[in-house]
Every structure is written in C-alpha cells, then in structure tokens.
Design a protein around this motif. Structure first.
Motif, short mmCIF file in Angstrom:
data_model
loop_
_atom_site.label_atom_id
_atom_site.label_comp_id
_atom_site.label_asym_id
_atom_site.label_seq_id
_atom_site.Cartn_x
_atom_site.Cartn_y
_atom_site.Cartn_z
N LEU A 217 0.83 -1.20 0.00
CA LEU A 217 0.00 0.00 0.00
C LEU A 217 0.87 1.26 0.00
O LEU A 217 0.58 2.22 -0.71
CB LEU A 217 -0.93 -0.01 1.21
N ARG A 218 1.94 1.23 0.81
CA ARG A 218 2.83 2.40 0.84
C ARG A 218 3.50 2.60 -0.52
O ARG A 218 3.67 3.75 -0.97
CB ARG A 218 3.88 2.22 1.93
N ALA A 219 3.89 1.51 -1.18
CA ALA A 219 4.52 1.62 -2.50
C ALA A 219 3.55 2.21 -3.52
O ALA A 219 3.94 3.05 -4.36
CB ALA A 219 5.00 0.25 -2.96
N ILE A 220 2.30 1.78 -3.48
CA ILE A 220 1.31 2.31 -4.42
C ILE A 220 1.09 3.80 -4.18
O ILE A 220 0.99 4.59 -5.13
CB ILE A 220 -0.01 1.53 -4.29
N ARG A 221 1.01 4.21 -2.92
CA ARG A 221 0.79 5.62 -2.60
C ARG A 221 1.99 6.48 -3.04
O ARG A 221 1.80 7.61 -3.51
CB ARG A 221 0.52 5.77 -1.11
N ARG A 222 3.20 5.94 -2.89
CA ARG A 222 4.39 6.68 -3.37
C ARG A 222 4.32 6.86 -4.88
O ARG A 222 4.65 7.93 -5.41
CB ARG A 222 5.66 5.94 -2.97
N LEU B 167 -3.60 6.90 -15.14
CA LEU B 167 -2.77 6.04 -14.31
C LEU B 167 -3.03 6.28 -12.83
O LEU B 167 -3.06 5.34 -12.02
CB LEU B 167 -1.29 6.26 -14.64
N VAL B 168 -3.24 7.55 -12.44
CA VAL B 168 -3.56 7.86 -11.04
C VAL B 168 -4.88 7.21 -10.64
O VAL B 168 -5.00 6.64 -9.54
CB VAL B 168 -3.63 9.39 -10.84
N ASP B 169 -5.88 7.27 -11.52
CA ASP B 169 -7.17 6.63 -11.23
C ASP B 169 -7.00 5.13 -11.05
O ASP B 169 -7.58 4.52 -10.14
CB ASP B 169 -8.17 6.91 -12.35
N SER B 170 -6.19 4.52 -11.94
CA SER B 170 -5.96 3.07 -11.84
C SER B 170 -5.22 2.71 -10.56
O SER B 170 -5.57 1.74 -9.87
CB SER B 170 -5.16 2.60 -13.06
N LEU B 171 -4.20 3.52 -10.21
CA LEU B 171 -3.44 3.25 -8.98
C LEU B 171 -4.30 3.50 -7.74
O LEU B 171 -4.14 2.79 -6.73
CB LEU B 171 -2.19 4.13 -8.95
N THR B 172 -5.17 4.50 -7.80
CA THR B 172 -6.06 4.76 -6.66
C THR B 172 -6.98 3.57 -6.42
O THR B 172 -7.21 3.17 -5.27
CB THR B 172 -6.88 6.03 -6.92
N GLU C 51 -6.33 0.50 -7.25
CA GLU C 51 -5.48 -0.56 -6.73
C GLU C 51 -5.17 -0.34 -5.26
O GLU C 51 -5.14 -1.28 -4.45
CB GLU C 51 -4.19 -0.63 -7.54
N ALA C 52 -4.95 0.93 -4.87
CA ALA C 52 -4.66 1.25 -3.48
C ALA C 52 -5.89 0.97 -2.61
O ALA C 52 -5.76 0.46 -1.47
CB ALA C 52 -4.25 2.71 -3.35
N ASN C 53 -7.07 1.29 -3.11
CA ASN C 53 -8.30 1.02 -2.35
C ASN C 53 -8.49 -0.48 -2.13
O ASN C 53 -8.90 -0.92 -1.05
CB ASN C 53 -9.50 1.61 -3.07
N LYS C 54 -8.18 -1.26 -3.17
CA LYS C 54 -8.28 -2.71 -3.03
C LYS C 54 -7.28 -3.23 -2.01
O LYS C 54 -7.61 -4.11 -1.18
CB LYS C 54 -8.05 -3.38 -4.38
#
Length: 301
Positions: free
Chosen positions: A5-10, A265-270, A272-275
């Motif tokens: 999760l921390r990696a995705i947020r970075r 990409l931000v929407d996709s990562l967001t 993924e972070a929510n999941k």
C-alpha cells in the motif's frame, strides 16, 4: 500488505507530480501558439510580395541567366538544411523531420550526389553528434522564436557554399526539410529545393492577380541579383516561423496526451490502493475475530 500500500501511494504521488509538470507545459504551449501563428501570418504577406517581384523580373526578362537559377548538369554535393527544435517534450516532431531528412539523403546518394548536413536546433545537432555524423554548420537557441537575423545568418552560409565550387567544399544544390504547421492537431514534414531555383512557364494567372509591369533601374539583371538572395532568405525565415508554430503545437498535443495518461494512471493506482487497503482491513478484522475466538475457546476450557 502494508508495504504494498505504501509503494502504491508513493507511485501515485510521483505520477501526480509528473502530471503537474506536463499540465504546466501544456498551458505554456497553449499561451505561445497564438503568437506563433500570428508571426507566420504576418510574414506571409512579405513572402508573397517578394515572390511576385521575382516573378515580375523573370517574366519581363527576355532571358534569365543567373547563378542561382542555373542548374548543374552533374551535381556532386547537395546541402540539406534540417530544422529541428531546441527542446524536447514535442512527441514525434523531431523524429519525423530527421527521418524525412535521412530519406532525402538516401535519394541523393542514389543519384551519386553527396549530401552535406546543415542543422538548426539542439535536438538535430545532438542526433547527428551521437551518431558521429558530420555537420557542415549548426545553429541553435531560437527554434521557438526565430528572428530575421537568424534567417540571414543561415542564408549567408548556404549562399557562400552554393557560390563555391564543389571541389572546394561548396554545394551544387540546396534542400530544406522542416515541419509545416497545418492545424493544432496536424504538422507534416516538408521537403523543398531552395537552389537552384526552378523557373516554370505558365499561362495561368497568379493568385494575387496579374504580375505588375515594372521599370528596372539600372537593369533587370542587376535587380534580379539583389532580389534572389532576399527571396531565399524570405523562404528560410518563413520556414523557421512555420516550424516554430508546428513545434509548439506538437508540444501542446504531446503534453496534453501525457497529462491525460498520467490522470488515467492515477485513477488506476487509486483503485489498486483502495483494493489493497480493503484487503488490509479484511485481514485485520480476520485476525481480531480469530484472536477473540481463540480467547473464547480457551476460557470455556
């Protein structure tokens, strides 16, 4: 799970920073494109008038015999002026011009003519330097805002080379490759021969109306001697302005595309972070429930 999760947020923060940069570049290009288009329109009037003046001299002369219009039967060397940009972030703008220039050089070699490169723009200079390709002359620092003095400098170098014999390092022909501004979404490469000039006889009336009748002082030949260098300089200056408008339009389009991709990409990562966050919460709840069940079972015994 927490590390993921921390990696995705970075990564989200990194992409958002990139999107801010590309968005800023897009806005800067949008603010400059109107001015670039206006400069092209302003220069077109002079370009048309000097073309009409040259046409008038040629049409009123019984015989035109000028070094700039005299073709060479067996040309040995040809100058290729390549107009590229000083900065990047312009998508395939430079790649298109350089690819067309390479195609022109191959065509010249097939005619047994040695191409000589003259490059304007840091991107084109770097491209030739990286491949250890020889450049006869180079200019940079004005691709977005060319001035008439820049065109004069380039013209003088090319005319000096054209007036010198090929055996002494001169050239017999001069070609120019640049991007032409068509619209905000379209920029196309253009290859044109500057010298020697081609004189065509036609019965069709010019777009600006009949060619005016001039009285030449002291003679038509001497007037032509003065006009032709100005005509070549005008064509190069107009090409520089056209290339500048095409460069800014290409940069705006490329930066808009980059911004849109970054936002996607931000929407996709967001998502993924929510999941990942949901999976982490589910795991924590499962651990709490499991621990509570274990305590209950232990107490009942």
């Amino acid at each position: 799970m927490a590390a993921q999760l921390r990696a995705i947020r970075r990564r989200i923060r990194s992409v958002q920073s990139t999107a801010k940069i590309t968005r800023a570049q897009e806005l800067i290009a949008s603010s400059r494109i109107i001015r670039a288009q206006q400069r092209v329109r302003d220069a077109r009037a002079y370009d048309q008038e000097i073309t009409r003046a040259v046409s008038a001299v040629v049409s009123r002369s019984a015989q035109v015999d000028h070094p700039l219009t005299r073709p060479v039967e067996n040309p040995e060397r040809a100058a290729v002026l390549i107009l590229t940009s000083d900065r990047g972030f312009a998508g395939g703008y430079n790649a298109t011009v350089l690819r067309e220039a390479q195609g022109l050089k191959e065509m010249l070699r097939e005619r047994h003519v040695t191409p000589v490169s003259y490059v304007s723009g840091r991107k084109g200079i770097t491209w030739h330097s990286f491949r250890n390709l020889e450049v006869a002359a180079e200019w940079s620092g004005f691709s977005e805002t060319p001035a008439h003095t820049n065109a004069s400098e380039i013209t003088q170098v090319l005319l000096d080379a054209f007036n010198a014999p090929a055996s002494d390092g001169g050239v017999d022909e001069i070609y120019m490759v640049h991007n032409e501004f068509v619209s905000m979404l379209t920029q196309r490469p253009v290859i044109s021969r500057l010298l020697p000039l081609e004189i065509e006889e036609t019965t069709e009336e010019s777009a600006g109306g009949p060619v005016p009748i001039y009285e030449f002082e002291p003679s038509a030949q001497e007037v032509l001697d003065a006009l032709l260098p100005w005509y070549i300089e005008s064509r190069i200056f107009h090409a520089l302005l056209d290339a500048a408008a095409a460069e800014i339009a290409a940069r705006r389009r490329a930066m808009k595309s980059a911004t849109d991709n970054a936002n996607e990409l931000v929407d996709s990562l967001t998502l993924e972070a929510n999941k990942a966050r949901q999976a982490e919460i589910t795991q924590e709840i499962s651990e709490i429930v499991g621990g509570a069940n274990a305590l209950t079972t232990s107490g009942s015994r």
